[in-house]
Design an enzyme around this catalytic site. Structure first.
Site, PDB file in Angstrom:
ATOM      1  N   GLU A 190       0.808  -1.221   0.000  1.00 14.82           N
ATOM      2  CA  GLU A 190       0.000   0.000   0.000  1.00 14.82           C
ATOM      3  C   GLU A 190       0.838   1.267   0.000  1.00 14.82           C
ATOM      4  O   GLU A 190       0.329   2.355  -0.266  1.00 14.82           O
ATOM      5  CB  GLU A 190      -0.933   0.020   1.213  1.00 14.82           C
ATOM      6  N   TYR A 221      -3.027   4.919   7.443  1.00 13.53           N
ATOM      7  CA  TYR A 221      -2.279   3.667   7.645  1.00 13.53           C
ATOM      8  C   TYR A 221      -1.100   3.571   6.686  1.00 13.53           C
ATOM      9  O   TYR A 221       0.056   3.403   7.095  1.00 13.53           O
ATOM     10  CB  TYR A 221      -3.204   2.457   7.462  1.00 13.53           C
TER      11      TYR A 221
HETATM   12  P1  NAD Z   1      -2.403  -7.481  13.204  1.00 11.06           P
HETATM   13  O1  NAD Z   1      -3.180  -6.228  13.428  1.00 11.06           O
HETATM   14  O2  NAD Z   1      -3.120  -8.777  13.090  1.00 11.06           O
HETATM   15  O3  NAD Z   1      -1.325  -7.663  14.372  1.00 11.06           O
HETATM   16  C1  NAD Z   1      -0.555  -6.597  14.856  1.00 11.06           C
HETATM   17  C2  NAD Z   1       0.089  -7.034  16.160  1.00 11.06           C
HETATM   18  O4  NAD Z   1       0.950  -5.955  16.610  1.00 11.06           O
HETATM   19  C3  NAD Z   1      -0.908  -7.298  17.290  1.00 11.06           C
HETATM   20  O5  NAD Z   1      -0.564  -8.497  17.965  1.00 11.06           O
HETATM   21  C4  NAD Z   1      -0.745  -6.089  18.212  1.00 11.06           C
HETATM   22  O6  NAD Z   1      -1.022  -6.384  19.572  1.00 11.06           O
HETATM   23  C5  NAD Z   1       0.719  -5.740  17.991  1.00 11.06           C
HETATM   24  N1  NAD Z   1       1.025  -4.325  18.293  1.00 11.06           N
HETATM   25  C6  NAD Z   1       0.339  -3.227  17.863  1.00 11.06           C
HETATM   26  N2  NAD Z   1       0.908  -2.110  18.361  1.00 11.06           N
HETATM   27  C7  NAD Z   1       1.988  -2.519  19.103  1.00 11.06           C
HETATM   28  C8  NAD Z   1       2.980  -1.834  19.858  1.00 11.06           C
HETATM   29  N3  NAD Z   1       2.967  -0.492  19.951  1.00 11.06           N
HETATM   30  N4  NAD Z   1       3.935  -2.550  20.462  1.00 11.06           N
HETATM   31  C9  NAD Z   1       3.953  -3.905  20.369  1.00 11.06           C
HETATM   32  N5  NAD Z   1       3.028  -4.613  19.698  1.00 11.06           N
HETATM   33  C10 NAD Z   1       2.053  -3.927  19.061  1.00 11.06           C
HETATM   34  O7  NAD Z   1      -1.519  -7.196  11.904  1.00 11.06           O
HETATM   35  P2  NAD Z   1      -1.088  -8.164  10.709  1.00 11.06           P
HETATM   36  O8  NAD Z   1      -2.158  -8.188   9.696  1.00 11.06           O
HETATM   37  O9  NAD Z   1      -0.561  -9.418  11.275  1.00 11.06           O
HETATM   38  O10 NAD Z   1       0.120  -7.325  10.085  1.00 11.06           O
HETATM   39  C11 NAD Z   1       1.441  -7.508  10.567  1.00 11.06           C
HETATM   40  C12 NAD Z   1       2.392  -6.645   9.765  1.00 11.06           C
HETATM   41  O11 NAD Z   1       2.308  -6.992   8.382  1.00 11.06           O
HETATM   42  C13 NAD Z   1       2.099  -5.149   9.824  1.00 11.06           C
HETATM   43  O12 NAD Z   1       3.344  -4.465   9.870  1.00 11.06           O
HETATM   44  C14 NAD Z   1       1.366  -4.857   8.519  1.00 11.06           C
HETATM   45  O13 NAD Z   1       1.562  -3.522   8.125  1.00 11.06           O
HETATM   46  C15 NAD Z   1       2.052  -5.831   7.598  1.00 11.06           C
HETATM   47  N6  NAD Z   1       1.287  -6.275   6.410  1.00 11.06           N
HETATM   48  C16 NAD Z   1       0.034  -6.814   6.577  1.00 11.06           C
HETATM   49  C17 NAD Z   1      -0.649  -7.286   5.452  1.00 11.06           C
HETATM   50  C18 NAD Z   1      -2.019  -7.924   5.591  1.00 11.06           C
HETATM   51  O14 NAD Z   1      -2.612  -8.306   4.586  1.00 11.06           O
HETATM   52  N7  NAD Z   1      -2.576  -8.074   6.796  1.00 11.06           N
HETATM   53  C19 NAD Z   1      -0.061  -7.209   4.187  1.00 11.06           C
HETATM   54  C20 NAD Z   1       1.221  -6.657   4.058  1.00 11.06           C
HETATM   55  C21 NAD Z   1       1.883  -6.199   5.181  1.00 11.06           C
HETATM   56  O1  TDX Z   2     -16.206  -5.283   4.982  1.00 10.36           O
HETATM   57  C1  TDX Z   2     -15.398  -4.995   4.102  1.00 10.36           C
HETATM   58  N1  TDX Z   2     -15.827  -4.852   2.807  1.00 10.36           N
HETATM   59  C2  TDX Z   2     -14.998  -4.546   1.782  1.00 10.36           C
HETATM   60  O2  TDX Z   2     -15.437  -4.436   0.626  1.00 10.36           O
HETATM   61  C3  TDX Z   2     -13.988  -4.795   4.384  1.00 10.36           C
HETATM   62  C4  TDX Z   2     -13.465  -4.934   5.792  1.00 10.36           C
HETATM   63  C5  TDX Z   2     -13.150  -4.494   3.331  1.00 10.36           C
HETATM   64  N2  TDX Z   2     -13.629  -4.365   2.059  1.00 10.36           N
HETATM   65  C6  TDX Z   2     -12.692  -4.101   0.953  1.00 10.36           C
HETATM   66  C7  TDX Z   2     -11.687  -3.008   1.161  1.00 10.36           C
HETATM   67  C8  TDX Z   2     -10.509  -3.490   0.327  1.00 10.36           C
HETATM   68  O3  TDX Z   2     -10.706  -3.153  -1.034  1.00 10.36           O
HETATM   69  O4  TDX Z   2     -11.915  -5.302   0.821  1.00 10.36           O
HETATM   70  C9  TDX Z   2     -10.558  -5.000   0.460  1.00 10.36           C
HETATM   71  C10 TDX Z   2      -9.628  -5.561   1.532  1.00 10.36           C
HETATM   72  O5  TDX Z   2      -9.853  -4.818   2.729  1.00 10.36           O
HETATM   73  P1  TDX Z   2      -8.961  -5.028   4.056  1.00 10.36           P
HETATM   74  O6  TDX Z   2      -9.042  -6.443   4.491  1.00 10.36           O
HETATM   75  O7  TDX Z   2      -9.322  -3.958   5.008  1.00 10.36           O
HETATM   76  O8  TDX Z   2      -7.487  -4.855   3.467  1.00 10.36           O
HETATM   77  P2  TDX Z   2      -6.714  -3.615   2.773  1.00 10.36           P
HETATM   78  O9  TDX Z   2      -7.308  -2.319   3.111  1.00 10.36           O
HETATM   79  O10 TDX Z   2      -6.530  -3.988   1.326  1.00 10.36           O
HETATM   80  O11 TDX Z   2      -5.300  -3.718   3.555  1.00 10.36           O
HETATM   81  C11 TDX Z   2      -4.733  -5.027   3.829  1.00 10.36           C
HETATM   82  O12 TDX Z   2      -3.692  -5.322   2.945  1.00 10.36           O
HETATM   83  C12 TDX Z   2      -2.521  -4.567   3.086  1.00 10.36           C
HETATM   84  C13 TDX Z   2      -4.237  -5.110   5.278  1.00 10.36           C
HETATM   85  O13 TDX Z   2      -5.297  -4.799   6.159  1.00 10.36           O
HETATM   86  C14 TDX Z   2      -3.065  -4.199   5.503  1.00 10.36           C
HETATM   87  O14 TDX Z   2      -2.541  -4.372   6.813  1.00 10.36           O
HETATM   88  C15 TDX Z   2      -2.007  -4.531   4.500  1.00 10.36           C
HETATM   89  O15 TDX Z   2      -0.965  -3.599   4.603  1.00 10.36           O
END
Ligand code: NAD
Ligand code: TDX
Length: 333
Positions: free
Chosen positions: A123, A148
């Site tokens: 992103e 974010y």
């Molecule tokens: P998540 O929200 O599931 O987990 C985040 C974790 O970080 C939680 O356990 C929370 O308690 C901890 N945390 C938050 N603030 C904190 C702080 N100040 N100190 C210590 N711990 C803290 O997130 P996720 O989806 O597992 O994402 C993990 C990483 O991967 C993030 O850096 C996110 O930007 C990145 N990322 C996520 C996605 C995705 O699709 N979810 C994709 C690409 C990158």
């Molecule tokens: O209820 C929903 N309906 C919907 O249409 C939600 C929660 C999301 N959406 C859409 C928004 C996005 O186009 O679905 C897509 C995915 O949404 P999210 O799961 O919120 O992901 P996104 O915003 O793409 O970001 C995710 O990928 C990159 C992760 O949350 C981030 O942490 C990561 O960096």
């Protein structure tokens, strides 16, 4: 035997990475996690506790970070405020954790010359048009859209500056959208699965045209370990598995796999500034480090994920009501 410090590993991706690390290597792992609304200590249950230590603390706390980094060989930094929708209603925790927290870790790894791997997102590049033949690559300029993604971009830029100015031994990875078990129900796929399990309907933002590039969380973990072990210091790697899908297609597939009519969803208020499309070109990671994704079949991965949420209601039930109340307050329920 390496000593890993993994931040944010009570969350979705960090916990999967720790499981991967403990099952595929002989590493010792310390987890630092603040247990925010997104963290759940139970997510790490069942792992070998002779090689795993859990520390409840904040990455912005320089004292605890210093002590833990001093005792580690490698830091892998996952902790973040991670949900775009939350960043639109309350941006400050994103600035604090994602920027100040990363700064705090960088100062500690600089002090102890510790190897550091930084987890980031696609992103940071902004979005692509639906019909754009290009995908994001390591050379794409940063252009984040949301609070974010701008704080993730800021944290990546801190890492690059600490590499160049102070010789910190760091790598960065920017991954596409993850799916799989233990993802918080605020996120797109688990929200729709748990809505259906609760007898409700999936909620699509806008017209559901937005495209995300899905990767199974296990593939993200194997890529991160490969980069931590063999990545070139100072380099950035994009992680993706060629999984582009528009949101409407994903919702229709969830409904089909759960035995509901494919059109049994609601269109709700769109996300402000909603990025249109993400798409990752992971050629560098594949050619230079020989990484390949293993979960190529999205339908099968999604079916397994649905089964996991069906079988693990005890894990997600406590998150559901508060999450839906947040969506209801902004017209997205
Ligand atoms: P998540 O929200 O599931 O987990 C985040 C974790 O970080 C939680 O356990 C929370 O308690 C901890 N945390 C938050 N603030 C904190 C702080 N100040 N100190 C210590 N711990 C803290 O997130 P996720 O989806 O597992 O994402 C993990 C990483 O991967 C993030 O850096 C996110 O930007 C990145 N990322 C996520 C996605 C995705 O699709 N979810 C994709 C690409 C990158
Ligand atoms: O209820 C929903 N309906 C919907 O249409 C939600 C929660 C999301 N959406 C859409 C928004 C996005 O186009 O679905 C897509 C995915 O949404 P999210 O799961 O919120 O992901 P996104 O915003 O793409 O970001 C995710 O990928 C990159 C992760 O949350 C981030 O942490 C990561 O960096």
């Amino acid at each position: 035997m390496s000593r890993f410090l993994v931040t944010g590993a009570a969350g979705f991706i960090g916990s999967n990475f720790v499981r991967h690390l403990l099952t595929t290597t002989d590493a010792r792992v310390t987890v630092l996690d603040k247990l925010t609304y997104a963290g759940d200590r139970r997510t790490l249950d069942g792992l070998p506790d002779d090689r795993l230590t859990f520390v409840h603390g904040d990455i912005c706390d320089a004292e605890v970070v210093d002590r833990l980094v001093a005792a580690s060989d490698v830091v892998v930094h996952f902790a973040a405020e991670s949900h775009n929708d939350n960043s639109l209603s309350e941006p400050w925790p994103f600035v604090e954790t994602n920027i100040v927290g990363t700064y705090t870790l960088l100062e500690a790894v600089r002090r102890y010359d510790t190897r550091y791997h930084h987890i980031s997102t696609d992103e940071v590049f902004g979005d692509l048009e639906l019909d754009d033949p290009e995908r994001f690559s390591e050379d794409t300029p940063y252009n984040p859209s949301s609070p974010y993604s701008s704080t993730k971009a800021g944290s990546d830029l801190l890492v690059r500056a600490w590499v160049r100015s102070f010789g910190v031994r760091a790598t960065i990875s920017n991954c596409s959208n993850n799916y799989g078990p233990f993802q918080h129900v605020e996120k797109f796929i688990p929200r729709q699965i748990t809505n259906v399990l609760d007898g409700g309907r999936p909620k699509l933002y806008g017209q559901g045209r937005n495209v995300r590039d899905w990767i199974h969380v296990e593939d993200h973990s194997s890529a991160v370990l490969r980069i931590a072990e063999r990545g070139e210091i100072g380099a950035t790697y994009l992680i993706g598995a060629d999984g582009e899908q528009n949101n409407r297609d994903v919702v229709e597939l969830v409904l089909e796999l759960m035995g509901r009519p494919r059109d049994a969803y609601d269109l709700v208020t769109d996300r402000a500034g909603h990025d249109l499309r993400y798409a990752i070109d992971s050629t560098r990671l594949r050619t230079e480090l020989g990484w390949q994704p293993r979960f190529a079949d999205f339908r099968a991965g999604l079916a397994d994920t649905i089964d996991w949420y069906r079988a693990n209601e005890g894990w997600w039930r406590g998150q559901k009501a508060a999450t839906e109340a947040k969506y209801a307050a902004v017209g997205q329920a």
